[in-house]
Enzyme design. Structure first.
Site, PDB file in Angstrom:
ATOM      1  N   HIS A  32     -10.028   1.599   1.410  1.00 29.81           N
ATOM      2  CA  HIS A  32     -10.372   0.785   2.580  1.00 29.81           C
ATOM      3  C   HIS A  32     -11.880   0.651   2.774  1.00 29.81           C
ATOM      4  CE1 HIS A  32      -6.128   1.536   3.387  1.00 29.81           C
ATOM      5  NE2 HIS A  32      -6.173   0.580   4.286  1.00 29.81           N
ATOM      6  N   GLU A  54       0.826  -1.216   0.000  1.00 33.22           N
ATOM      7  CA  GLU A  54       0.000   0.000   0.000  1.00 33.22           C
ATOM      8  C   GLU A  54       0.852   1.254   0.000  1.00 33.22           C
ATOM      9  OE1 GLU A  54      -2.832  -0.153   3.157  1.00 33.22           O
ATOM     10  OE2 GLU A  54      -3.891  -1.894   2.333  1.00 33.22           O
TER      11      GLU A  54
END
Length: 231
Positions: free
Chosen positions: A127, A94
């Site tokens: 997310h 990420e």
């Protein structure tokens, strides 16, 4: 199952991390005297560039750390595959994608303030899948919406800090290590403060950690102290 989701998450994250540098090199190939790929993604050899963001993150998490010390909060899951995804794979992939690869693309267009403001939104929206997991688990819609808003805000704020760290230090390792630490700690359990064994002291530690973090960030992350291509 959580095991299948973790395996899928690991495979897809690694694939994106491996393929993204090709796109980055293509995007910067037309610029005059482009930096090396290592410089672009923040492969710095300066250890302080990695340790300073981690120190600031630990200070910010003074409250949750004190909760763990008091025994009010568990620290790690027993699911080894989930731990691998959350503490190793997710922080590396990420941060490389959202900071290491995205920052060099956005920075020439948006500059410091624009990148710090906009880039974390990509990270926060990424997310949103947690809401789907909660829905499948039968969680109440009201709780899902509250969790969604809180987690998106939380991840966006952390994304801004990670972006600021990369721009200031020129190193991707600080954001990666800080991300791993945050995933180890999990989301701060503010609701557990009132039920803690020492609620007033815990509240003070939370506030002290946040205050020190805010005041120390500009000093410790002064880009003039590091070799960043963004300074």
């Amino acid at each position: 199952s959580s095991g299948i989701n973790a395996e899928y998450g690991i495979v897809s994250a690694v694939a994106v991390t491996v393929l993204s540098p090709l796109l980055l090199l293509f995007l910067v190939s037309d610029t005059e005297d482009p930096p090396s790929l290592g410089e672009l993604v923040g492969l710095s050899s300066d250890p302080m560039a990695a340790l300073v963001p981690l120190l600031l993150t630990i200070i910010l998490f003074s409250g949750p750390l004190f909760q763990v010390y008091l025994g009010d909060e568990p620290l790690l899951s027993d699911d080894s595959l989930l731990l691998l995804r959350n503490i190793v794979v997710a922080p590396i992939t990420e941060e490389m994608v959202y900071r290491g690869y995205l920052t060099p693309v956005l920075f020439p267009i948006l500059g410091w303030k624009g990148v710090i403001a906009l880039q974390p939104l990509f990270f926060g929206v990424a997310h949103l899948h947690h809401a789907v997991e909660l829905f499948r688990a039968g969680t109440a819609v009201s709780h899902i919406l509250f969790s969604l808003v809180f987690k998106t805000a939380y991840t966006s704020i952390f994304g801004a800090f990670s972006c600021y760290s990369l721009l200031s230090t020129g190193s991707i390792f600080g954001p990666i290590i800080s991300h791993a630490f945050c995933n180890t700690m999990g989301f701060p359990d503010f609701s557990g403060i009132k039920d803690a064994s020492h609620p007033k002291l815990l509240s003070t530690v939370y506030l002290l950690g946040l205050t020190l973090f805010v005041f120390m960030c500009p000093t410790l992350l002064d880009c003039q102290s590091f070799s960043s291509i963004y300074c």
